[in-house]
Design a protein around this motif. Sequence first.
Motif: not given
Length: 487
Positions: A133-141, A377-395
């Motif tokens: 999930p830390l990588a979402t800062a560089c993938v999603s942003q 362990y990886l499944a928890t990562f995937v869940r966090a990534d998906l939730r974060q990308n939903v939260a980023y859909q708008s400012g």
Amino acid sequence: MAPRSAPSVAAAIMRQRGAIAAALLVVGAIVAVHHRVYTIPFMYSEIAGIERNPVVKSPALFVDRMLTPRGLLQRPLSVLSYTIDHALYGNAVAGYHVTNVVIHCVNVLLVMAIARQSFAAPLVAGLVFALHPLATACVSQIFGRNYSLATTFFLAAVGLYVRWRRHGPLRALPIATIGILFMLTVLTKQSLVVLPLVLAWYELALAGRTPRVSLILVAAAVASIALGIVLVVLYALPLSRTAPVSPVQFFLSQLGNALTTVRFFVLPYRTALIHDLPVYREAWHPDVLVGAFMLAALVAIAWRGRARPSGWLLGAMLICLVPSNTFLPKNEIVREWRLYPSLAFFALLVGELFAAIAARLRRRVLVGALYAGLALYLATFVRADLRQNVAYQSGMSAWRQVLDRYPHWADAMNNVAFYHYWSGDYRGARHYFAGAVRAAPEVFLYRQNLARAYAALGDRERAHRHATRATEILARYGRRTMALQYR
């Protein structure tokens, strides 16, 4: 050299096919997990830094502004990548995200290649780095690219150095190649000036030491430190003067929040657009002492285990966490995309530890349990990534997520208020601007914004009162907007 036997050739082909299959699996996982990033809009500093930035929109202006001594200190290669994206896609945000996803995929493949040639469990390391999930800062942003693109050059340099160094002392061409990659790294993100220190750590810890190579690395490390000092004086120091905390307080706060940073790596189930972490005033605060003890213990473990892959990886991870922004104040105590380069070494370390544990297990049921644990362990990562990308859909949703986690954070309330203001909901804007003022009454920006909200509602008396107070704060403190919580 004798020709290889048929079985050895077949084994090499099978290994190559296995590596290709693993790479396709990991890239496919990245594309699947981050399938929603392409609709994430420009957010936060990306609006001014990319969408409305004339340097990004005009190649000629880029040349005038960035190809100068001052511009070379301001990550010109990162800005160039945004300029190229704008030339290709305009303000269509999906194109910028495609570039970010591609860069992350390249970095994952570099991590797997490094694991395959020097460490263990390349698929495990690749999946951890790909899905963490830390990588979402560089993938999603989009602005996270400053770190992810720099990490590409950084990992390429580390991988090539380790590979070439195995064959003996480096000659002129390899040294020149590493030097070019180093300059590309620094021109993309200044804080990765620590690359020669990572290479020197490898030389000290794992490689055979010869006078020629040692002298080259000493010179490179000295040059790295000298360049780092130049960047601190000309770039980081002026920027740090805009923060309302001293370097001592900022450093103590890094120690005080060290346990939180470790949790981001090991159990990062709750990432965020930005974190409102406390600032520590006293060196004797229990959190600061715990952080100092933990850091000292990690350094000692890395030093004692430097001849082993796990010890070297831990040391390299710590080196990547030591750039100038550890000591000089910035807008946030911990920003997730600053952890991205260290995340690569964390992933390699997880792969190394996984392989070591698997080698000790004798029963198949235990090995199966180990793989099941990794999958969970990886499944928890995937869940966090998906939730974060939903939260980023708008400012609005991104900042509301931050506010849900840090209910009294003034900066989050100020940003949520702006979305209400731009939509014409002035009462909602007033509510959140007032909350920001209550949380941080001595911040000029929040007072000024509250005055605007009252003016939009037709309440001239309150608008004048807060505008006057904002002017007084500006005269006394300047435009500092960092609202902090102290411990």
